[in-house]
Design a protein around this motif. Structure first.
Motif, PDB file in Angstrom:
ATOM      1  N   VAL A 178      53.800 -42.084  -6.074  1.00 26.76           N
ATOM      2  CA  VAL A 178      54.762 -41.737  -5.562  1.00 26.76           C
ATOM      3  C   VAL A 178      53.781 -42.924  -4.261  1.00 26.76           C
ATOM      4  O   VAL A 178      54.292 -42.844  -3.335  1.00 26.76           O
ATOM      5  N   VAL A 179      52.704 -42.559  -4.648  1.00 28.17           N
ATOM      6  CA  VAL A 179      51.754 -43.302  -3.397  1.00 28.17           C
ATOM      7  C   VAL A 179      51.718 -45.427  -3.547  1.00 28.17           C
ATOM      8  O   VAL A 179      51.960 -45.149  -2.505  1.00 28.17           O
ATOM      9  N   ARG A 217      55.077 -31.647  -5.071  1.00 26.57           N
ATOM     10  CA  ARG A 217      54.616 -33.259  -5.572  1.00 26.57           C
ATOM     11  C   ARG A 217      54.928 -33.654  -4.305  1.00 26.57           C
ATOM     12  O   ARG A 217      53.860 -35.201  -3.506  1.00 26.57           O
ATOM     13  N   GLY A 258      51.774 -36.239  -2.698  1.00 26.57           N
ATOM     14  CA  GLY A 258      52.342 -37.661  -2.567  1.00 26.57           C
ATOM     15  C   GLY A 258      52.413 -38.818  -1.470  1.00 26.57           C
ATOM     16  O   GLY A 258      51.273 -39.122  -1.042  1.00 26.57           O
ATOM     17  N   SER A 292      49.951 -40.596   0.731  1.00 28.45           N
ATOM     18  CA  SER A 292      50.522 -42.218   1.217  1.00 28.45           C
ATOM     19  C   SER A 292      50.177 -42.496   2.540  1.00 28.45           C
ATOM     20  O   SER A 292      49.461 -43.671   2.731  1.00 28.45           O
ATOM     21  N   LEU A 310      51.551 -38.913  -8.815  1.00 26.58           N
ATOM     22  CA  LEU A 310      51.159 -39.141  -8.232  1.00 26.58           C
ATOM     23  C   LEU A 310      50.761 -40.551  -8.024  1.00 26.58           C
ATOM     24  O   LEU A 310      51.101 -40.980  -6.821  1.00 26.58           O
TER      25      LEU A 310
END
Length: 296
Positions: A166-167, A103, A107, A111, A163
């Motif tokens: 996270v991004v 993950r 992610g 990004s 995700l």
């Protein structure tokens, strides 16, 4: 005749000063040629880490000895480290670590793509800079946990919800790192590039991006820190199906009041962060060596 006159005109160097200069030259040459062996280099890299770990363990044990909390609430290293080792020998533990790292990699990769595109566009357009520059900084300072209610509404309890956060946590830092690097590109380099015929995309590709690379790497490092923090928060809040990750293990240990296991998982999370930081450190040192900025 002219040669003799030239020699007579040269000032004589004091013998004591000549001896001192020779000593300095020998010292400089000796320092330049002397190279530490592999064992010495490994030890020089490890001893600060070993010292920091030892100090941390002593401080931890000192807090336990102070009686601030009962040992079943705050166990010492002697009770926690065996649990940590026991977790390291379980296959289910490594499956959880693999899921968390997967993950994190996915992610962070997303990004990087989004942050680089947004940063590149904003850095090259005054209109976009005025429109979105402050917004990017605002997104960077926004706590990632604040995105989870919206993320769960949009993606429900799924990988997409994690995700998404996270991004949003990492991409603004990466974009700002690239924008700052472009802003601090020396003007003399830009002028030299234009004199050499670089224009438009070629100027950006062959001059601006390489010149902004040190700041961009710093933005990547900060972006990873935000991504890792967002991921840990997401795995604690977004639990679905029978998936088991580091965050799920940490949450389960907390519900069972298993403090040694809780601290063990926290140590694993810390170790992963330190390893990634070391990788960024290697990249930064390689970049500085390439630019001739490495200090002895």
């Amino acid at each position: 005749m002219a040669l003799d006159v030239g020699k007579k005109d040269q000032p004589e160097i004091d013998p004591a000063l000549r001896e001192q200069l020779a000593g300095l030259d020998a010292l400089e040459l000796g320092g330049a040629t002397a190279k530490a062996g592999p064992a010495r280099r490994v030890w020089s890299a490890l001893w600060p880490i070993v010292t920091a770990v030892a100090i941390s363990l002593l401080a931890w044990q000192a807090v336990v000895w102070s009686g601030w909390k009962e040992t079943y609430v705050l166990p010492g290293p002697g009770d926690t480290l065996p649990e940590f080792w026991d977790q390291m020998t379980k296959g289910s533990f490594w499956e959880a670590v693999a899921l968390t790292l997967r993950r994190a990699v996915v992610g962070f990769a997303l990004s990087i793509v989004i942050g680089t595109v947004v940063g590149g566009l904003v850095s090259q357009s005054r209109i976009l800079r005025r429109a979105f520059g402050s917004l990017i900084t605002g997104l960077q300072t926004m706590p990632s946990i604040a995105w989870f209610p919206l993320s769960i509404l949009l993606f429900k309890l799924s990988e997409g919800a994690i995700l998404f956060v996270v991004v949003l946590g990492a991409a603004p830092s990466i974009a700002n790192g690239l924008i700052a690097g472009v802003d601090y590109t020396p003007t003399i380099l830009l002028r030299a590039g234009k004199v050499m015929g670089l224009r438009g995309v070629n100027l950006y590709r062959h001059l601006v991006l390489p010149a902004s690379l040190p700041t961009f790497v710093a933005g990547l490092k900060q972006g990873w820190a935000f991504a890792w923090r967002s991921l840990m928060a997401g795995e604690l809040l977004v639990v679905f199906g029978d998936t088991t990750s580091l965050g799920v293990l940490l949450s389960q240990a907390r519900e069972l009041a298993d403090t040694p296991a809780v601290i063990s998982y926290m140590i694993v999370i810390l170790i992963v962060g330190i390893i990634i930081d070391q990788l960024f450190g290697f990249a930064d040192r390689a970049l500085r060596r390439r630019w001739g900025l490495e200090r002895g």
